[in-house]
Write a protein that holds these residues in place. Structure first.
Motif, PDB file in Angstrom:
ATOM      1  N   ARG A 403       2.953  -1.094  -4.052  1.00 52.23           N
ATOM      2  CA  ARG A 403       3.056  -2.388  -4.764  1.00 52.23           C
ATOM      3  C   ARG A 403       1.873  -3.281  -4.425  1.00 52.23           C
ATOM      4  N   VAL A 404       1.827  -4.445  -5.096  1.00 54.67           N
ATOM      5  CA  VAL A 404       0.759  -5.386  -4.760  1.00 54.67           C
ATOM      6  C   VAL A 404       1.114  -6.056  -3.440  1.00 54.67           C
ATOM      7  N   ALA A 405       0.089  -6.412  -2.682  1.00 50.19           N
ATOM      8  CA  ALA A 405       0.301  -7.066  -1.394  1.00 50.19           C
ATOM      9  C   ALA A 405       0.356  -8.573  -1.597  1.00 50.19           C
ATOM     10  N   ARG A 406       0.693  -9.283  -0.529  1.00 47.03           N
ATOM     11  CA  ARG A 406       0.792 -10.737  -0.656  1.00 47.03           C
ATOM     12  C   ARG A 406      -0.589 -11.357  -0.893  1.00 47.03           C
ATOM     13  N   ASN A 407      -1.594 -10.819  -0.207  1.00 53.86           N
ATOM     14  CA  ASN A 407      -2.956 -11.343  -0.410  1.00 53.86           C
ATOM     15  C   ASN A 407      -3.486 -10.937  -1.769  1.00 53.86           C
ATOM     16  N   PRO A 408      -3.997 -11.897  -2.537  1.00 55.99           N
ATOM     17  CA  PRO A 408      -4.509 -11.568  -3.861  1.00 55.99           C
ATOM     18  C   PRO A 408      -5.594 -10.496  -3.776  1.00 55.99           C
ATOM     19  N   THR A 415       1.994   5.081   4.943  1.00 57.80           N
ATOM     20  CA  THR A 415       1.510   6.400   5.359  1.00 57.80           C
ATOM     21  C   THR A 415       2.718   7.328   5.442  1.00 57.80           C
ATOM     22  N   ARG A 416       2.463   8.609   5.607  1.00 60.77           N
ATOM     23  CA  ARG A 416       3.570   9.550   5.763  1.00 60.77           C
ATOM     24  C   ARG A 416       4.418   9.172   6.973  1.00 60.77           C
ATOM     25  N   ARG A 417       3.764   8.565   7.981  1.00 63.36           N
ATOM     26  CA  ARG A 417       4.492   8.195   9.196  1.00 63.36           C
ATOM     27  C   ARG A 417       5.158   6.832   9.066  1.00 63.36           C
ATOM     28  N   ASN A 418       5.252   6.342   7.823  1.00 67.39           N
ATOM     29  CA  ASN A 418       5.991   5.115   7.497  1.00 67.39           C
ATOM     30  C   ASN A 418       5.316   3.834   7.983  1.00 67.39           C
ATOM     31  N   LYS A 419       4.018   3.874   8.162  1.00 66.60           N
ATOM     32  CA  LYS A 419       3.299   2.649   8.561  1.00 66.60           C
ATOM     33  C   LYS A 419       2.812   1.955   7.300  1.00 66.60           C
ATOM     34  N   VAL A 420       2.974   0.630   7.297  1.00 64.62           N
ATOM     35  CA  VAL A 420       2.598  -0.156   6.115  1.00 64.62           C
ATOM     36  C   VAL A 420       1.132  -0.593   6.231  1.00 64.62           C
ATOM     37  N   VAL A 421       0.359  -0.341   5.170  1.00 66.73           N
ATOM     38  CA  VAL A 421      -1.076  -0.653   5.173  1.00 66.73           C
ATOM     39  C   VAL A 421      -1.430  -1.448   3.913  1.00 66.73           C
ATOM     40  N   ALA A 422      -2.180  -2.544   4.081  1.00 61.49           N
ATOM     41  CA  ALA A 422      -2.689  -3.296   2.933  1.00 61.49           C
ATOM     42  C   ALA A 422      -4.198  -3.084   2.847  1.00 61.49           C
ATOM     43  N   PHE A 423      -4.713  -3.013   1.622  1.00 62.07           N
ATOM     44  CA  PHE A 423      -6.169  -2.841   1.446  1.00 62.07           C
ATOM     45  C   PHE A 423      -6.571  -3.314   0.056  1.00 62.07           C
ATOM     46  N   ASN A 424      -7.857  -3.503  -0.147  1.00 62.27           N
ATOM     47  CA  ASN A 424      -8.341  -4.001  -1.439  1.00 62.27           C
ATOM     48  C   ASN A 424      -8.076  -2.979  -2.519  1.00 62.27           C
ATOM     49  N   GLY A 425      -7.591  -3.438  -3.673  1.00 64.54           N
ATOM     50  CA  GLY A 425      -7.357  -2.494  -4.765  1.00 64.54           C
ATOM     51  C   GLY A 425      -6.599  -3.151  -5.898  1.00 64.54           C
ATOM     52  N   ASP A 426      -6.510  -2.427  -6.982  1.00 65.93           N
ATOM     53  CA  ASP A 426      -5.935  -2.939  -8.213  1.00 65.93           C
ATOM     54  C   ASP A 426      -4.509  -2.407  -8.405  1.00 65.93           C
ATOM     55  N   VAL A 428      -3.070  -1.390 -10.921  1.00 62.92           N
ATOM     56  CA  VAL A 428      -2.911  -0.232 -11.822  1.00 62.92           C
ATOM     57  C   VAL A 428      -2.798   1.060 -11.017  1.00 62.92           C
ATOM     58  N   ARG A 429      -3.182   0.991  -9.751  1.00 61.24           N
ATOM     59  CA  ARG A 429      -3.195   2.225  -8.952  1.00 61.24           C
ATOM     60  C   ARG A 429      -1.860   2.469  -8.240  1.00 61.24           C
ATOM     61  N   ILE A 430      -0.863   1.642  -8.504  1.00 60.47           N
ATOM     62  CA  ILE A 430       0.451   1.877  -7.897  1.00 60.47           C
ATOM     63  C   ILE A 430       0.931   3.264  -8.303  1.00 60.47           C
ATOM     64  N   GLY A 431       1.387   4.013  -7.314  1.00 59.08           N
ATOM     65  CA  GLY A 431       1.821   5.390  -7.592  1.00 59.08           C
ATOM     66  C   GLY A 431       0.780   6.423  -7.192  1.00 59.08           C
ATOM     67  N   CYS A 432      -0.448   5.975  -6.926  1.00 56.84           N
ATOM     68  CA  CYS A 432      -1.508   6.925  -6.531  1.00 56.84           C
ATOM     69  C   CYS A 432      -1.463   7.169  -5.026  1.00 56.84           C
ATOM     70  N   TYR A 433      -1.967   8.328  -4.648  1.00 52.92           N
ATOM     71  CA  TYR A 433      -2.182   8.630  -3.224  1.00 52.92           C
ATOM     72  C   TYR A 433      -3.660   8.465  -2.925  1.00 52.92           C
ATOM     73  N   THR A 434      -3.952   7.953  -1.731  1.00 50.20           N
ATOM     74  CA  THR A 434      -5.357   7.785  -1.380  1.00 50.20           C
ATOM     75  C   THR A 434      -5.513   7.851   0.141  1.00 50.20           C
ATOM     76  N   GLN A 435      -6.723   8.046   0.581  1.00 47.32           N
ATOM     77  CA  GLN A 435      -6.992   8.097   2.022  1.00 47.32           C
ATOM     78  C   GLN A 435      -7.436   6.713   2.477  1.00 47.32           C
ATOM     79  N   VAL A 436      -6.781   6.213   3.520  1.00 47.73           N
ATOM     80  CA  VAL A 436      -7.108   4.862   3.994  1.00 47.73           C
ATOM     81  C   VAL A 436      -7.380   4.900   5.486  1.00 47.73           C
ATOM     82  N   MET A 437      -8.478   4.260   5.873  1.00 46.58           N
ATOM     83  CA  MET A 437      -8.774   4.128   7.300  1.00 46.58           C
ATOM     84  C   MET A 437      -8.092   2.867   7.824  1.00 46.58           C
ATOM     85  N   LEU A 438      -7.316   3.012   8.892  1.00 46.35           N
ATOM     86  CA  LEU A 438      -6.607   1.861   9.458  1.00 46.35           C
ATOM     87  C   LEU A 438      -7.607   1.063  10.296  1.00 46.35           C
ATOM     88  N   GLU A 439      -7.930  -0.136   9.837  1.00 47.78           N
ATOM     89  CA  GLU A 439      -9.004  -0.891  10.502  1.00 47.78           C
ATOM     90  C   GLU A 439      -8.501  -1.879  11.541  1.00 47.78           C
TER      91      GLU A 439
END
Ligand code: SAH
Ligand code: F3S
Length: 460
Positions: A403-408, A415-426, A428-439
């Motif tokens: 879903r969209v995050a609180r930050n615009p 993640t598969r391990r159930n960790k919640v991650v927010a990152f820049n994005g649109d 329209v990509r809800i439902g996609c899988y992607t690789q994210v580096m936890l910063e």
């Protein structure tokens, strides 16, 4: 009176656990199938159903407050039907009409199939009442807990999205002495695996790639000679299913067979909820949890040995009647030994009718003491969670965008391990899988950065 031609509008407001969210979807499905339009708020609804939780007193007080608020709408529109459904409805039964006289319908979890009939009965009675001019309308209570109600053939109305809850079991055969669930949801009933698998396949065609199997002791599921590990592996192999989760398991049914399926089926996520409740054997025994701290620790070791990546979460109750300060300290020790990724912590809440309420009055932990224990436990478990998560900064994980995050401008996923991650994005990509580096981490959630090209799913 002339019947209006527009379809009736219903609004379902759900409180409580995932099973309740799923039941809310079920009620919406049943109502849609019988001609109701589902609306997103009470303002324009003809029928408002408050789907409730009974697990702690606090949950019930919130609902009573909310129902009183809804009565404000009813004063403006006396024809509004207010229903209370779910566990609190089952627990309080007709006494709810005394506490909240403006409630028209009280319906327990096994009554949902009859929801359209019940609403129609209320409507008929009201129509007739106009000619009889009685002062107050009828109130209807449907409270049978039925072994025969297997929810077969009932369809949930699911909101679109990549994830779905699937109840595979209802009720509970345990009798943990603090817990109201067996009394409001009855004994364990398991769903036919063929129906479950059909549902999963159908969900895939609608774009779902992650399913969470639900049950009160979900891993004690059996149907004919099919065990929970068997079912889990069949679901994990359904084409198009990329992630499977399940909640809540009972520690005793975390068996080598289950762990093997978790370790070998690629779709089963590396996350296990292991509700410990306490870290003290005398308390566990008095809670009737049917395991000891030693057994629990063996389970943790077994799971970690087979699935080194596993993230573990837990539920803990503090201030169970008779819990001494030393016994509470054992719970803190357990937290420090296991280092759960996440802990859901609760103060014991007396639930009328459960065995723990019959313990001698002088054993009940004074509220201030209970609150102090809860705060100490929260401090310890959040501290551990922050350390564990800080250790994960720098990892790159697969994320399902939910879903969209609180930050615009940001989107949010797990993640598969159930960790919640927010990152820049649109969005329209809800439902996609992607690789994210936890910063970075707040201690609880992460902020990340996408690595590489986003992947699209569902054949799009
Ligand atoms: N097996 C169920 C348990 C439901 S209750 C499941 O699906 O998770 C969820 C959690 O609420 C329990 O694990 C327990 O930690 C907590 N809980 C249950 N009854 C409680 C009570 N009377 N007081 C405080 N916490 C309670
Ligand atoms: Fe409640 Fe224990 Fe069942 S916590 S839901 S009685 S396993």
């Amino acid at each position: 009176m002339t019947k209006s031609t527009r379809s009736k509008r219903a609004y379902v407001e759900t409180y409580g656990c995932q099973m309740n969210i799923s039941d809310g979807e079920l009620m919406e499905g049943i109502l849609t199938n019988s001609g109701f339009e589902i609306v997103e708020g009470p303002e324009n609804a003809d029928v408002v159903l408050v789907n409730t939780c009974a697990i702690r007193e606090h949950a019930e007080n919130r609902v009573l407050g909310r129902v009183a608020q809804l009565n404000g709408l009813k004063r403006e529109r006396p024809e509004l039907v207010i229903g209370v459904t779910g566990c609190m409805a089952q627990r309080m039964g007709e006494t709810l009409f005394e506490r909240a006289p403006y409630v028209d319908l009280v319906m327990g979890p096994d009554g949902y199939r009859g929801l359209p009939d019940a609403l129609e009965n209320l409507e008929e009675y009201r129509t007739n009442r106009e000619s009889r001019s009685s002062v107050r309308g009828p109130q209807l209570a449907i409270l049978d807990l039925s072994l025969g109600e297997n929810y077969q053939g009932l369809e949930q109305r699911r909101t679109e999205g990549p994830t779905a809850w699937i109840p595979i079991q209802r009720g509970c055969n345990h009798r943990c002495t603090f817990c109201i669930v067996p009394y409001v949801r009855g004994p364990e009933k398991n769903r036919d695996p063929l129906e479950i698998l059909n549902e999963v396949r159908d969900l895939v065609t609608r774009g779902v790639t992650e399913v969470t199997l639900l049950g009160q002791t979900v891993n004690s599921y059996t149907f004919a000679d099919l065990s929970f590990p068997n079912l889990l592996s069949e679901i994990a192999q359904v084409e198009g299913i990329r992630r499977v989760r399940f909640t809540s398991p009972h520690p005793n049914d975390v068996t080598p067979e289950l762990v093997e399926v978790m370790a070998t089926e690629p779709a089963v996520c590396e996350h296990l909820h292991l509700p410990a409740q306490s870290g003290n054997n005398r308390t566990l025994k008095r809670m009737l949890r049917r395991y000891t701290v030693e057994i629990l620790l063996e389970k943790v070791e077994m799971v970690r040995a087979e699935i080194p990546e596993i993230a573990l979460s837990t539920d803990i109750i503090v201030a169970f009647p008779g819990e001494t300060d030393d016994e509470f300290r054992d719970t803190l020790e357990l937290m420090k030994t296991v280092r759960f990724d996440e802990a859901f912590t609760y103060k014991y809440s007396a639930r009328e009718g459960t065995p723990a309420t019959r313990l001698p009055a002088d054993q009940f932990v004074p509220p201030r003491e209970a609150q102090a224990r809860l705060e100490e436990l929260i401090g310890v478990s959040r501290g551990i969670r922050a350390e564990v998560n800080a250790g994960e900064v720098g990892r790159t994980d697969e994320v399902l965008i939910e879903r969209v995050a609180r930050n615009p401008g940001q989107i949010l996923g797990r993640t598969r391990r159930n960790k919640v991650v927010a990152f820049n994005g649109d969005s329209v990509r809800i439902g996609c899988y992607t690789q994210v580096m936890l910063e970075t981490t707040t201690g609880a959630t992460f902020a990340g950065r996408e690595i590489g090209q986003p992947e699209l799913v569902g054949g799009t």
